[in-house]
Design an enzyme around this catalytic site. Structure first.
Site, PDB file in Angstrom:
ATOM      1  N   LYS A 296       0.503  -1.035   0.133  1.00 19.05           N
ATOM      2  CA  LYS A 296      -0.129  -0.130   0.259  1.00 19.05           C
ATOM      3  C   LYS A 296       0.880   1.184  -0.069  1.00 19.05           C
ATOM      4  O   LYS A 296       2.123   0.584   0.264  1.00 19.05           O
ATOM      5  CB  LYS A 296      -0.716  -0.257   0.696  1.00 19.05           C
ATOM      6  CG  LYS A 296      -1.621  -1.074   0.813  1.00 19.05           C
ATOM      7  CD  LYS A 296      -2.640  -0.954   0.092  1.00 19.05           C
ATOM      8  CE  LYS A 296      -4.287  -1.831  -0.219  1.00 19.05           C
ATOM      9  NZ  LYS A 296      -4.374  -3.153   0.508  1.00 19.05           N
TER      10      LYS A 296
HETATM   11  C1  LIG Z   1      -5.432  -3.438   0.703  1.00 17.16           C
HETATM   12  C2  LIG Z   1      -7.084  -3.512   0.584  1.00 17.16           C
HETATM   13  C3  LIG Z   1      -7.874  -3.735   1.506  1.00 17.16           C
HETATM   14  C4  LIG Z   1      -7.864  -4.749   2.820  1.00 17.16           C
HETATM   15  O1  LIG Z   1      -5.889  -4.466   3.673  1.00 17.16           O
HETATM   16  P1  LIG Z   1      -5.379  -5.544   3.664  1.00 17.16           P
HETATM   17  O2  LIG Z   1      -4.945  -4.512   4.852  1.00 17.16           O
HETATM   18  O3  LIG Z   1      -5.414  -6.320   2.880  1.00 17.16           O
HETATM   19  O4  LIG Z   1      -6.313  -6.528   5.068  1.00 17.16           O
HETATM   20  C5  LIG Z   1      -9.007  -3.487   1.797  1.00 17.16           C
HETATM   21  N1  LIG Z   1      -9.939  -2.770   0.441  1.00 17.16           N
HETATM   22  C6  LIG Z   1      -9.294  -2.157  -0.462  1.00 17.16           C
HETATM   23  C7  LIG Z   1      -9.766  -2.585  -1.764  1.00 17.16           C
HETATM   24  C8  LIG Z   1      -7.462  -3.035  -0.570  1.00 17.16           C
HETATM   25  O5  LIG Z   1      -7.413  -2.805  -1.664  1.00 17.16           O
END
Ligand SMILES: *Cc1c(COP(=O)(O)O)cnc(C)c1O
Length: 376
Positions: free
Chosen positions: A184
């Site tokens: 992210k």
């Molecule tokens: C990454 C992501 C999540 C969840 O995050 P995690 O940390 O992987 O549990 C939720 N929604 C979207 C659109 C994402 O890209």
């Protein structure tokens, strides 16, 4: 022939400062949730201008935000089908039903006019997803939600750093949830946070992340824990660790650097791909949006698997954000109103490499290879 170097679709971008921060935590031999997590939360609270609560991942952030909003069995939550399965699983984890909605064809974010058609007496909340970092018609979504008395839990996993009307996503609105997973905009290894100024939600998520142990967060910040306590609600083991917070703190300090680089690379893609009229990019305003992914729409009738394998032969990883959720066995729910935009667009979606460790020359290579492949 195998390419010499594989260009990754996305990756963690870590330096010596992150490694050193982790080593310091390891040296202290206190790994659970403690002062580092509190420090990271304070830094995030300053960043957003309102309280942030850290948890183990973005999915847990969404789950706890929904639970603290009182969403449970029998309720329905409106959510775009075009999202990561995490959004759907977080909703169903509460016992509620995720109701697949269509997206706006330009922004690929929730189309609230379509969502309005799917309202029932069970509808309690809406979960807009800030696809690739853009928020779409978020003002329209909030107006729609106020009109129908719905809670808004923003899945802002793609939108860390993005602004809307000059304000950071997370700094306004009902509840915003972020992810700090490895790829992210900033990472804490795994991790996530809930941002809101709703005091009741804040207190509930602080307890619920520590198995529901009442007011345990304050103790943990001091390196202690509760031995005699009450539990008022269902809780989960969703707290963040000191190792994660240490990485997150360093990464938060690099958000300007990451933002500039992501914008620079995305603008370059825009410029190069505009030279062919066969590919469509998202019309982001990169003075506001921090791009998390770089999806494009392939021309009608293109075999995406062929494109992906030819890109891979050239050493370029690509992705698909996303296969929609309404086609999944667990979330199909039999009959639903059609989702024409999602069904039309999702087979054409292709994401190109985007992360801060790429250079402009890498982007030039990816873009020219893609144009070659689709014209070939
Ligand atoms: C990454 C992501 C999540 C969840 O995050 P995690 O940390 O992987 O549990 C939720 N929604 C979207 C659109 C994402 O890209």
């Amino acid at each position: 022939m195998k390419p010499e170097r594989m260009m990754r679709l996305s990756k963690s971008c870590l330096g010596n400062a992150e490694k050193q921060a982790v080593m310091e935590v390891l040296d202290r031999e206190f790994l659970g949730m403690g002062a580092k997590v509190q420090h990271f939360e304070q830094a995030l609270t300053e960043f957003f201008g309102r309280p942030a609560v850290c948890v183990v991942n973005g999915t847990a952030a969404l789950h706890l935000a929904l639970q603290a909003s009182g969403i449970s069995v029998g309720d329905e939550v409106l959510v775009p089908s075009l999202t990561y399965v995490a959004s759907f699983q977080a909703i169903s984890a509460t016992g509620a039903k995720p109701v697949s909605c269509d997206v706006n064809p330009r922004t690929l974010t929730l189309d609230w006019r379509d969502a309005e058609l799917r309202l029932t007496h069970q509808t309690c909340a809406v979960m807009p997803v800030h696809y690739s970092g853009g928020v779409g018609d978020l003002d329209g979504i909030y107006a729609f939600s106020r009109k129908h008395n719905l809670r808004v839990i923003e899945d802002a996993a793609h939108a860390f750093g993005t602004t809307h009307n000059g304000k950071r996503v997370g700094s306004f609105g009902d509840i915003a949830c972020f992810s700090f997973d490895g790829i992210k905009n900033i990472t804490s290894g795994e991790g996530g946070c809930i941002v809101t100024d709703d005091e009741q939600v804040l207190q509930q998520v602080r307890d619920a992340r520590l198995l529901g142990v009442e007011k345990d967060s304050e103790r943990r910040y001091m390196g202690e824990r509760s031995w005699e306590f009450d539990v008022l609600a269902q809780g989960w083991r969703y707290h963040m660790s000191e190792i994660m917070a240490a990485i997150g703190l360093v990464q938060l300090g690099r958000i300007e650097e990451f933002t500039e680089k992501r914008r620079l690379l995305a603008r370059r893609y825009d410029e190069l791909l505009a030279r062919t009229n066969r590919l469509i990019s998202l019309p982001h305003d990169y003075t506001a949006v921090v791009p998390h992914i770089y999806p494009i729409l392939l021309p009608e009738g293109t075999d995406r698997n062929v494109v992906r394998s030819r890109m891979l032969d050239a050493g370029i990883q690509t992705g698909v954000h996303y296969q929609p959720n309404h086609v999944l066995s667990y979330f199909g729910h039999g009959k639903t109103l059609p989702l024409p935009v999602t069904d039309n667009i999702s087979p054409k979606l292709l994401s190109l490499p985007l992360h801060p460790d790429l250079s402009l020359a890498d982007i030039d290579y990816c873009a020219s290879k893609l144009i070659e492949v689709i014209n070939g």
